[in-house]
Design a protein around this motif. Sequence first.
Motif: not given
Length: 513
Positions: A484-499
């Motif tokens: 569980y994480a407080d927030e996932l690493p996404r940019d403002p356009n919704g792109k998920l930086y899964k790496r």
Amino acid sequence: MDAIGLWAIAAHSPHSAAVVDPGGRTVTYGELAAGADRIGRGLQSLGLSTGDRIALLLPNGADLLAVHFAALQTGLHVVPLNWHLTAAEIAYILHDCDARAFVAHERFAPAASAAAREAGTPGRFAVGEVPGFAALDTLGTGGSGRPVSRTLGALMAYTSGTSGRPKGVHRPLTGTDPDDVPSASTWFFGLFGLEPFDGHVHLCCSPLYHTAVLNFATISIQLGHAVVMMDRWDPHDMLRLIERHRVTHSHMVPTQFRRLLALPEPVRTGYDLSSMRVMIHGAAPCPRHVKQRMLDWWGPVVVEYYAASEGGGTLITAEEWLRRPGSVGRAWPGSRVRVLDSDGNDAPAGGLGQVYLQMGEASFEYLGDAEKTRNARRGRMFTVGDIGYLDDDGYLFLCDRASDVIISGGVNVYPAEIEGELAGHPGVADVAVFGVPHDDWGEQVKAVVQLEPGVRGGPELTAQLLEFLTGRVARFKLPRIIEYADELPRDPNGKLYKRLLRDPSWAGRERRI
């Protein structure tokens, strides 16, 4: 019908609203055209000529659009920079594209100054105070009229850089008159039923450094549609702006849909959204339950497309999507879509393979990377690495990005499928699924979950999530690890930086991609 194009509209209706800045200031067509002319003259006085590059590190607003149109009419390649990048990442792009000019905003002064010094970029100008940069409003002063030599420039966006170094998507210049709006622009907007003028108002609610966002804003201006700008997107503020400005069209991503749907019902139902004619979404997969809820709320105005900075794409209307939920549509006119197997043959209907697109005779290359360009192409078609299939009627369904596919025990597992199901759990706000090393299976499935406010993670919830998934996906697709994480690493356009979530688990080990 009145003539279209920034400069034609400025000549005919100089006092018409072109841009409403995030602060509420209205910039007219006459003012925007004059600013673009001044900056264009200034860039030419610096020695910039056809084919040179100018980089922009600017927030949403009329300043960015003025510089963009200045470059567009003087034959320059425009390189918009993601202002979340570090100074080193910005410097890399400045050096890679050999930028002859760099325009930055004082909000990003530390990164801009450091990057410009490291890259040795000349022609530095700023909105506000940036050390080592001259004021943008001094560029081109002392003259008048249009720039001397005018030819159409082009956008050169850099790939997102979710893996490896980003590369610029470079297209040859056409040599056409910048006063002539490209037929591709009117054709593209026509796909969504958007005609010139017609009382249209566009709401720009994502950063303009994204290709699609910049294209929707600039084409809107070229077609006589006023553009209302948001700087930092807020769901409640968006509804307010739609009602206040009678917005007719916008471009969004699924992350924004989620946040709109999370608003309290009195807020969601408290605004008049009847002016909205088409809400266009793309850029990231949209979970079916999210799309269905938006259709239930907004009605058939929600239209989806799938495309890439490199060109080509598909489109699906609300009515079509309800008949084929989960599809991203059929190839739009002039484009081709093929799904090829590992041998380069067309996969049968329903057969998985790599998705290839083609847009007419359009061509591109990744700047300075012939190998990446070559690997992305098969003849006139290209791929960005997505995996999917076509049904019997040519509708495209996406499964995942090839680099994200998990191979566990020799079996392909597509994270997007698991993410789409987990996202339907009422306690899940966001989710990322990826593969981590396993000594016997090669990889095992891991999920990182961002919870809705007030929901607590732990073993009990993990058991509930696995039970929720059971029956929705095959047993071998169930996550072996849930964190569980407080927030996932996404940019403002919704792109998920899964790496950023996945790479630490692979430190010191080689991952198949």
